[in-house]
Design an enzyme around this catalytic site. Structure first.
Site, PDB file in Angstrom:
ATOM      1  N   HIS A   1      -0.724   5.646   7.488  1.00 12.60           N
ATOM      2  CA  HIS A   1      -1.887   4.798   7.195  1.00 12.60           C
ATOM      3  C   HIS A   1      -2.043   3.824   8.361  1.00 12.60           C
ATOM      4  CE1 HIS A   1      -4.762   2.032   5.669  1.00 12.60           C
ATOM      5  NE2 HIS A   1      -3.894   1.036   5.573  1.00 12.60           N
TER       6      HIS A   1
ATOM      7  N   HIS B   1      -5.040   1.227  10.851  1.00 14.78           N
ATOM      8  CA  HIS B   1      -6.353   0.600  11.033  1.00 14.78           C
ATOM      9  C   HIS B   1      -6.874   1.018  12.405  1.00 14.78           C
ATOM     10  CE1 HIS B   1      -4.639  -2.858   8.346  1.00 14.78           C
ATOM     11  NE2 HIS B   1      -4.783  -1.740   7.686  1.00 14.78           N
TER      12      HIS B   1
ATOM     13  N   HIS C   1     -11.712  -0.288   6.592  1.00 15.15           N
ATOM     14  CA  HIS C   1     -10.280  -0.564   6.483  1.00 15.15           C
ATOM     15  C   HIS C   1      -9.475   0.241   7.499  1.00 15.15           C
ATOM     16  CE1 HIS C   1      -6.611  -0.631   3.462  1.00 15.15           C
ATOM     17  NE2 HIS C   1      -6.267  -0.966   4.684  1.00 15.15           N
TER      18      HIS C   1
ATOM     19  N   GLU D   1       0.815  -1.220   0.000  1.00 11.21           N
ATOM     20  CA  GLU D   1       0.000   0.000   0.000  1.00 11.21           C
ATOM     21  C   GLU D   1       0.848   1.268   0.000  1.00 11.21           C
ATOM     22  OE1 GLU D   1      -4.255  -0.386   1.511  1.00 11.21           O
ATOM     23  OE2 GLU D   1      -3.033  -0.956   3.255  1.00 11.21           O
TER      24      GLU D   1
END
Lengths: 263, 263, 263, 263
Positions: free
Chosen positions: D116, D118, D184, D97
């Site tokens: 990024h 979760h 996500h 990613e």
């Protein structure tokens, strides 16, 4: 009688003398770490257990003697047959719920690892009418069924402590990866130990997400079956440094820090 | 007066000189560990206490001097009579709420261990109209009654700091294993220390499960009395490696890691 | 100019040379531990601060230089006047919100310790219409008012970074022990450091209890003012081994284990 | 072919031989600490990643090889171009990613650090219709949009694993500091590493506050855009001992205590 005792003794010492193959040792190591990780990640408490199908004998599985998962070491690992019977004589206590494992291994040739836990945020879903549906957990498809001992066998102490109950549970599980046990916990299955530990942890995580989404209220966008299928395909291919590989190193380190070195 | 002082002194030095029997030492050890475990498991905070009936004197019980449970050591353990009085003179502070324990021991010959805690997820049930019913906690039957000092004695500081309040609480507890104290905490009783620690921990756990089940909404499947009775029967039989035996080893290890070695 | 610099220098070195009285040292020590405890108990995060009125100069207060509470040591403690000014010249950064403390000390001769925190479960009460009422926190009477910078001074960055805002906050606090700052946190006051730490921790705890009671739904039995008054009377009398005395030892041990030794 | 291999080799060994400038080393150090902090603060689990724009090459960014953030060390940091390509040949696995990062750096010249994660309490907001609005998080303005791979590209495995998806996400992010990825996690951006870590942590904190405020029910007082603008202005000015500076020291200490020394 003497002949029988001798036979059992030689089986036990035979197992003790034979050095485990590298493959078997790897499974035993993952099983020990898996126990520690599930405890350190608060998926199991003092109860719950994890097993693995014997890599050389598909009609056997490996599991610790009856011990809190946070304390399991390699010497605790025993071998069982698919009727839940000990392969070698052993006086140490064994899990009364080994039938959860044995019956799944019978019913599911695709499964090589099983976890039974009292995963705390999962239990509320087992006693209400809210289905445990996937927000992020792609292995929740086709569904997460609920098994109730009451429906299967009337009044019991809820333990899956014989083959009949294990078979009933395995029937409810069907081809799914997770089934809930009403007022008790869940069973999670997978093709290998690292994957089943990953799934057990992310079942608990998804339960938390869904509970919070329910608290926010309104419509919820669940993972679509098409998306889940694509995610499962990625997870299935073993890619070093990705998927459950990436987390294992960290989980192992944290688990040993919390529960102590392996002796 | 001099005779009385001498008598007290000889009682105290007598107790100090007499070596505890193995049975008494085992109870003292479990009591100390129990204190540490209840704190490490976040069931008690800096307050709360645990006691055990004296194994040789049913009209006495053992409990720490007034100290945060996370710090209790063997030298803190004192002996009390069932009127809440110290057996041997001692200048160290004692728990003002020892009457929770003394009156339960009077009323319940079947009880040999008592916990009083401010178990955090339990307190909300003590101030609302939602009964604390069993999802997994089989010892919640017949029921978990709520005791309110306001009903028993009008305006108080909520502490069960005399025999009369202790008796009123024991009457409310009746033959149950758990009673809530409105806006305060709970009392949990059992036949021995390890069982009462187990019950205190799983009372908090069941409160969490029920709160979350309420958040999910809809009908809830509680443990049936028939199921609870079967579960209690299993728990009752002492089976090494099972029940509270399995968790004690792990809880003890974690508690000592968090609260420090016993001196 | 040179004379002024010299005066400041001698004041600083004077303060450095004069050995603190035992009473002052005790307050400094409690302040340092209090910082660590509030952090270890998750009441403050990297922000928030605690102060104490100078035991020998009621027109001064003691507080750390601008530093995360989990790292504060004795050498960080500075002296301030009630206009928020440094007593001795010092180049280290100071808390921009010291006016929360200075203005409370001006308005409240009964207060000798102040905490400002972003207590996590308290903030939701500051942005909703649900009053923070006492389930167990006896110091919530008469009430827990909410201060909103928007009402006091229109658009700001929410920080109480000058005397005018500090005065407005102190007016809202009135004779209460706790006031909320909308969308920001709270201020908690008490007659001494150990009591203010206790109150800050149990404000957070009571917020959790009330949130959960709200989630259970239905009528809630709050602590009555009469009960609270009796509880406050007990707390007020210093009884070794009881009240905030009992918890201090344990909190200090845990805080130092989490945040490291004091250098 | 031989020429190409030689060229790659010399680029790699060249990069190895060239000593990083002090500025580059500072960014690498913050990146390593940032990884550890995000994990220790439970914002990332075994997944998630953080990157920084190269201080000397605005068309490159720095990020760890594919590894759990809690284990990242300086030797893991690699250089990427804005098409997500490795600058120097390297056989170690890389994050699939990375396009979340590369496309943000392309679209946002003001951004020099990207996370990024979760983030657990944030995900429920990504699957419901409740906007993630600011209670305390001043960087939530103008808004926190939700990106859905389903809308952008139909059925996928949800991973932003190519430039097209990265561009679509960057378009949704627009000029905001935070965007959610449905089912996500989220992406958080900032002018530097310490600020992006701060924002990632306080995005999770604000999500918790909002969830609890929703549980209390009734109208919620959100941070006004005017207030947020003033708060952002203060944060923007680098003031030693304040803002993200104050927390970094503490977070770093805790992170290293939890995840182990940097090797």
């Amino acid at each position: 009688m003497a002949k029988k005792r001798k036979a059992l003794q030689s089986k036990k010492s035979g197992a003790a003398k034979a050095r485990p193959s590298a493959e078997l040792q790897a499974v035993i190591d993952d099983l020990v770490i898996g126990n520690r990780v599930l405890y350190a990640q608060d998926v199991v408490d003092g109860y719950g257990h994890i097993s693995a199908r014997h890599p050389h004998h598909p009609d056997r599985f490996l599991m610790s003697r009856a011990r809190a998962p946070g304390l399991v070491v390699a010497a605790d690992i025993m071998e069982f047959g698919l009727d839940g019977e000990l392969i070698a004589a052993d006086e140490r206590p064994i899990y009364s719920e080994r039938f959860i494992h044995s019956e799944v291994y019978k019913a599911r040739p695709d499964v090589n690892a099983v976890v039974h836990s009292h995963s705390p945020t999962v239990v509320p879903f087992s006693v209400t009418q809210v289905p445990l549906r996937p927000i992020r957990a792609s292995f929740f498809y086709p569904e997460v069924p609920v098994f109730d001992t009451r429906a299967a066998a009337g009044w019991t102490n809820l333990l899956i402590s014989n083959s009949a109950l294990g078979q009933a549970l395995a029937r409810t599980l069907g081809q799914n990866s997770v089934a809930l046990l009403r007022g008790h916990g869940n069973v999670v299955v997978a093709p290998n130990v690292r994957m089943v530990v990953y799934r057990a942890i992310y079942t608990e995580a998804n339960a938390k997400l869904l509970l919070q989404a329910k608290m926010l209220g309104g419509p919820i966008t669940y993972l679509a079956p098409e998306e889940a299928a694509l995610m499962e395909k990625s997870q299935g291919r073993h890619r070093p440094g990705h998927g459950s590989d990436r987390t294992w190193e960290m989980w192992k380190q944290e688990a040993l820090a919390r529960t102590g070195k392996l002796r």
